[in-house]
Design a protein around this motif. Structure first.
Motif, PDB file in Angstrom:
ATOM      1  N   LEU A   1      -5.681  -7.300  -4.378  1.00  9.93           N
ATOM      2  CA  LEU A   1      -6.317  -6.051  -4.791  1.00  9.93           C
ATOM      3  C   LEU A   1      -7.538  -5.755  -3.926  1.00  9.93           C
ATOM      4  N   ALA A   2      -8.284  -6.785  -3.561  1.00 12.07           N
ATOM      5  CA  ALA A   2      -9.414  -6.592  -2.646  1.00 12.07           C
ATOM      6  C   ALA A   2      -8.930  -6.109  -1.283  1.00 12.07           C
ATOM      7  N   GLN A   3      -7.804  -6.642  -0.813  1.00 11.05           N
ATOM      8  CA  GLN A   3      -7.228  -6.189   0.448  1.00 11.05           C
ATOM      9  C   GLN A   3      -6.903  -4.695   0.386  1.00 11.05           C
ATOM     10  N   HIS A   4      -6.375  -4.234  -0.745  1.00  9.37           N
ATOM     11  CA  HIS A   4      -6.066  -2.818  -0.909  1.00  9.37           C
ATOM     12  C   HIS A   4      -7.339  -1.980  -0.914  1.00  9.37           C
ATOM     13  N   PHE A   5      -8.389  -2.495  -1.545  1.00 11.02           N
ATOM     14  CA  PHE A   5      -9.650  -1.751  -1.560  1.00 11.02           C
ATOM     15  C   PHE A   5     -10.182  -1.557  -0.147  1.00 11.02           C
ATOM     16  N   PHE A   6     -10.205  -2.612   0.651  1.00  4.60           N
ATOM     17  CA  PHE A   6     -10.731  -2.488   2.009  1.00  4.60           C
ATOM     18  C   PHE A   6      -9.820  -1.625   2.879  1.00  4.60           C
ATOM     19  N   ALA A   7      -8.524  -1.643   2.611  1.00  5.65           N
ATOM     20  CA  ALA A   7      -7.614  -0.767   3.354  1.00  5.65           C
ATOM     21  C   ALA A   7      -7.957   0.693   3.107  1.00  5.65           C
ATOM     22  N   GLN A   8      -8.426   1.018   1.896  1.00  8.78           N
ATOM     23  CA  GLN A   8      -8.861   2.381   1.599  1.00  8.78           C
ATOM     24  C   GLN A   8     -10.145   2.741   2.344  1.00  8.78           C
ATOM     25  N   GLN A   9     -10.871   1.723   2.825  1.00 11.65           N
ATOM     26  CA  GLN A   9     -12.075   1.944   3.629  1.00 11.65           C
ATOM     27  C   GLN A   9     -11.781   1.811   5.130  1.00 11.65           C
TER      28      GLN A   9
ATOM     29  N   ARG B   1       8.702  -0.476 -11.843  1.00 12.07           N
ATOM     30  CA  ARG B   1       8.351   0.625 -10.954  1.00 12.07           C
ATOM     31  C   ARG B   1       7.193   0.258 -10.034  1.00 12.07           C
ATOM     32  N   TYR B   2       7.107   0.990  -8.935  1.00  8.51           N
ATOM     33  CA  TYR B   2       6.016   0.784  -7.977  1.00  8.51           C
ATOM     34  C   TYR B   2       4.699   1.225  -8.609  1.00  8.51           C
ATOM     35  N   ILE B   3       3.675   0.372  -8.481  1.00  4.90           N
ATOM     36  CA  ILE B   3       2.355   0.648  -9.052  1.00  4.90           C
ATOM     37  C   ILE B   3       1.288   0.432  -7.984  1.00  4.90           C
ATOM     38  N   PHE B   4       0.315   1.318  -7.972  1.00  2.96           N
ATOM     39  CA  PHE B   4      -0.818   1.200  -7.038  1.00  2.96           C
ATOM     40  C   PHE B   4      -2.111   1.395  -7.812  1.00  2.96           C
ATOM     41  N   ARG B   5      -3.116   0.585  -7.467  1.00  5.06           N
ATOM     42  CA  ARG B   5      -4.434   0.677  -8.104  1.00  5.06           C
ATOM     43  C   ARG B   5      -5.439   1.208  -7.098  1.00  5.06           C
ATOM     44  N   GLN B   6      -6.013   2.362  -7.426  1.00  9.35           N
ATOM     45  CA  GLN B   6      -7.013   2.982  -6.547  1.00  9.35           C
ATOM     46  C   GLN B   6      -8.402   2.684  -7.110  1.00  9.35           C
ATOM     47  N   PHE B   7      -9.220   1.953  -6.339  1.00 11.63           N
ATOM     48  CA  PHE B   7     -10.514   1.491  -6.825  1.00 11.63           C
ATOM     49  C   PHE B   7     -11.575   2.574  -6.689  1.00 11.63           C
ATOM     50  N   ARG B   8     -12.534   2.508  -7.603  1.00  9.06           N
ATOM     51  CA  ARG B   8     -13.632   3.468  -7.606  1.00  9.06           C
ATOM     52  C   ARG B   8     -14.952   2.806  -7.243  1.00  9.06           C
ATOM     53  N   PHE B   9     -14.909   1.594  -6.654  1.00  6.48           N
ATOM     54  CA  PHE B   9     -16.145   0.941  -6.235  1.00  6.48           C
ATOM     55  C   PHE B   9     -16.792   1.745  -5.114  1.00  6.48           C
TER      56      PHE B   9
ATOM     57  N   LEU C   1       0.830  -1.198   0.000  1.00  2.00           N
ATOM     58  CA  LEU C   1       0.000   0.000   0.000  1.00  2.00           C
ATOM     59  C   LEU C   1       0.869   1.254   0.000  1.00  2.00           C
ATOM     60  N   PRO C   2       0.397   2.346  -0.612  1.00  2.00           N
ATOM     61  CA  PRO C   2       1.177   3.580  -0.635  1.00  2.00           C
ATOM     62  C   PRO C   2       1.043   4.366   0.672  1.00  2.00           C
ATOM     63  N   ILE C   3       1.816   5.402   0.768  1.00  2.00           N
ATOM     64  CA  ILE C   3       1.650   6.360   1.865  1.00  2.00           C
ATOM     65  C   ILE C   3       0.516   7.296   1.467  1.00  2.00           C
ATOM     66  N   ILE C   4      -0.480   7.411   2.322  1.00  2.00           N
ATOM     67  CA  ILE C   4      -1.641   8.251   2.027  1.00  2.00           C
ATOM     68  C   ILE C   4      -1.559   9.498   2.902  1.00  2.00           C
ATOM     69  N   GLU C   5      -1.405  10.640   2.261  1.00  2.00           N
ATOM     70  CA  GLU C   5      -1.256  11.910   2.969  1.00  2.00           C
ATOM     71  C   GLU C   5      -2.456  12.788   2.691  1.00  2.00           C
ATOM     72  N   THR C   6      -3.103  13.227   3.753  1.00  2.00           N
ATOM     73  CA  THR C   6      -4.261  14.110   3.607  1.00  2.00           C
ATOM     74  C   THR C   6      -3.800  15.559   3.590  1.00  2.00           C
ATOM     75  N   PRO C   7      -4.153  16.345   2.569  1.00  2.00           N
ATOM     76  CA  PRO C   7      -3.715  17.743   2.509  1.00  2.00           C
ATOM     77  C   PRO C   7      -4.241  18.549   3.693  1.00  2.00           C
ATOM     78  N   GLU C   8      -3.433  19.491   4.127  1.00  2.00           N
ATOM     79  CA  GLU C   8      -3.820  20.345   5.250  1.00  2.00           C
ATOM     80  C   GLU C   8      -4.927  21.299   4.823  1.00  2.00           C
ATOM     81  N   LYS C   9      -5.953  21.392   5.637  1.00  2.00           N
ATOM     82  CA  LYS C   9      -7.067  22.291   5.372  1.00  2.00           C
ATOM     83  C   LYS C   9      -7.100  23.387   6.445  1.00  2.00           C
ATOM     84  N   LEU C  10      -7.266  24.649   6.005  1.00  2.00           N
ATOM     85  CA  LEU C  10      -7.307  25.785   6.921  1.00  2.00           C
ATOM     86  C   LEU C  10      -8.614  26.545   6.733  1.00  2.00           C
TER      87      LEU C  10
END
Length: 480
Positions: A362-370, A196-204, A54-63
């Motif tokens: 890939l299903a594991q990655h999808f649930f990790a996003q949830q 190269r490193y590849i990540f698939r971001q699901f749209r389900f 899984l990639p590093i997921i960084e949430t942008p700072e909101k002000l």
């Protein structure tokens, strides 16, 4: 005279066949009639699907620009003035535009590089454009070099992101691991190698995976012409003993004297399946911590479909059984989702044992996003070539035995004429397996003991009682 005529005709046909072969060979340059064994085999190597971490997921700072304006006022003793526009300026700021970082309105925004599309916020000093990272919900970064991933492709159900940093440790390790011959192949055909490193971001959408209410059956069980005992007999022959609908109709006529068509049996099957499915899916199972899954083939409308079984290896309970025309990531997600719905709470060390199919990763990655985490152990091949396969193969063999048990019951059907028919039969098999079928590993007990079924004298009575309990469950849910 007749044998001589036949010999002449056969010789003449062979001569014509040879002429046709020769002419076609001259026209197209090769023979169309070569035997498959005589043709050179196509040996084009392909790149197998690989799933990275899984990639590093960084949430942008909101002000909040209002708070920033208040802080400026307190620090400077005067308010921050809006941007002063030059009357001769050719660059205009749309009135609907806001700062993506702090939400400041267009009065505090100005064009930072003229008409080239870059803007700056006077309140928070954020530089942005239409493709600015603050417009995204999250920033995906490579776990090996922490560089932002770039979206390179859009597929049907997911987007593909790649790390294009040439100094990435992942890329360098792959590059240095190539032999001299592989480096030349990589230079000639770079697409044949995954470097190269590849990540698939699901749209389900996660919500549609929740359970749906049952459909209205074709046959109302309350208006059946047959008695509950007769219906229980039909289900016993058809489901427990794996007889086809036609054989079940024949045995009901020949042994019990009940005349019934095979189509009526299929209609009863559909109605009972829709009735017991909510009860089977939402029963409060007592589960262990050892789950295994696998997919097997079934025939629907003359085409191969896939039945995904997920199984509690200790309690011998089938937890998931979706039927899908495709063996893809979405099907694996639905299968695992059904298991998660049956867990009262997700354990910290939740693990699924599956085969080497990458759709489960890939299903594991999808649930990790949830924000749902679990581990996946893949048992590869038929021999224990790696420590994971050696440790977890017994669990994989358990679900393989479940597949064989199902196939023993399913074989007599020779496939199904519709998807609804396949789902109905699988649902009844799961109800039989979980609630009615004694299991040798459980000392001859059924996996799930229902007190109301325990003391009933025979299987038709247990089927009838299970249908009654399922109807009561539906009524309770409707009135709740």
């Amino acid at each position: 005279m007749l044998p001589q005529l036949l010999t002449y005709l056969l010789t003449y046909i062979k001569y014509q066949d040879q002429i046709i072969r020769t002419l076609l060979t001259l026209l197209i340059g090769k023979s169309m009639f070569d035997k498959p064994s005589e043709r050179p085999p196509v040996n084009k190597p392909y790149r197998k699907l690989q799933v990275d971490d899984l990639p590093i997921i960084e949430t942008p700072e909101k002000l909040n620009y209002k708070l920033l304006l208040q802080e400026y006022l307190e620090a400077k003793g005067k308010p921050l003035k809006p941007v002063k526009r030059h009357s001769k300026s050719t660059t205009s700021i749309p009135s609907s535009m806001k700062c993506p970082k702090c939400g400041a309105p267009s009065e505090y925004l100005y064009a930072n590089n003229g008409a080239k599309g870059q803007y700056r916020c006077k309140v928070c000093s954020c530089l942005f454009s239409n493709k600015n990272r603050y417009l995204k919900e999250a920033i995906l970064k490579c776990p090996h070099c922490s560089k932002t991933l770039e979206k390179i492709k859009e597929r049907k159900d997911f987007d593909i992101f790649k790390c294009k940093n040439n100094d990435c440790s992942y890329y360098q390790k792959k590059l240095n691991g190539l032999s001299k011959k592989e480096k030349q192949q990589f230079k000639d055909d770079p697409q044949a190698f995954k470097m190269r490193y590849i990540f698939r971001q699901f749209r389900f959408d996660y919500q549609p995976l929740a359970k749906k209410s049952p459909k209205k059956p074709k046959v109302d069980l309350s208006r059946l012409y047959v008695s509950p005992h007769t219906l229980g007999l039909i289900l016993t022959y058809h489901v427990n003993y794996g007889l086809s609908a036609r054989k079940t109709a024949a045995i009901m006529k020949d042994i019990h004297g009940v005349s019934i068509s095979h189509q009526s049996i299929l209609n009863y099957e559909n109605s009972v399946a829709l009735t017991v499915k909510p009860y089977v899916d939402h029963y409060p199972y007592e589960l262990s911590d050892q789950f295994c899954g696998d997919e097997t083939y079934i025939r629907v409308n003359g085409r191969w479909h896939y039945l995904f079984f997920f199984f509690d290896a200790v309690k011998k309970v089938i937890l998931s059984y979706p039927v899908s025309p495709n063996r893809d990531t979405l099907s694996a997600i639905k299968a695992i989702d059904e298991v998660l719905h049956k867990l009262r709470e997700t354990p910290q060390d939740l693990t699924f044992v599956v085969d080497g199919n990458p759709i489960y990763l890939l299903a594991q990655h999808f649930f990790a996003q949830q924000d749902i985490s679990f581990d996946v152990k893949q048992v590869i091949g038929l021999t224990n070539e790696d420590p994971v396969s050696k440790e977890y193969r017994p669990l994989k063999q358990i679900v393989e035995r479940l597949n064989r048990t199902f196939k023993g019951n399913y074989r007599s059907t020779h496939g199904f004429g519709s998807e609804q028919g396949s789902v109905s039969y699988v649902t009844l098999f799961v109800a039989y397996f979980n609630f009615l079928r004694p299991h040798a590993k459980l000392e001859g007990k059924v996996p799930v003991i229902i007190p109301e079924l325990r003391d009933l004298p025979h299987m038709p009575a247990r089927w009838a009682k299970l249908i009654e309990l399922s109807q009561e469950y539906i009524i309770e849910q409707q009135t709740a």
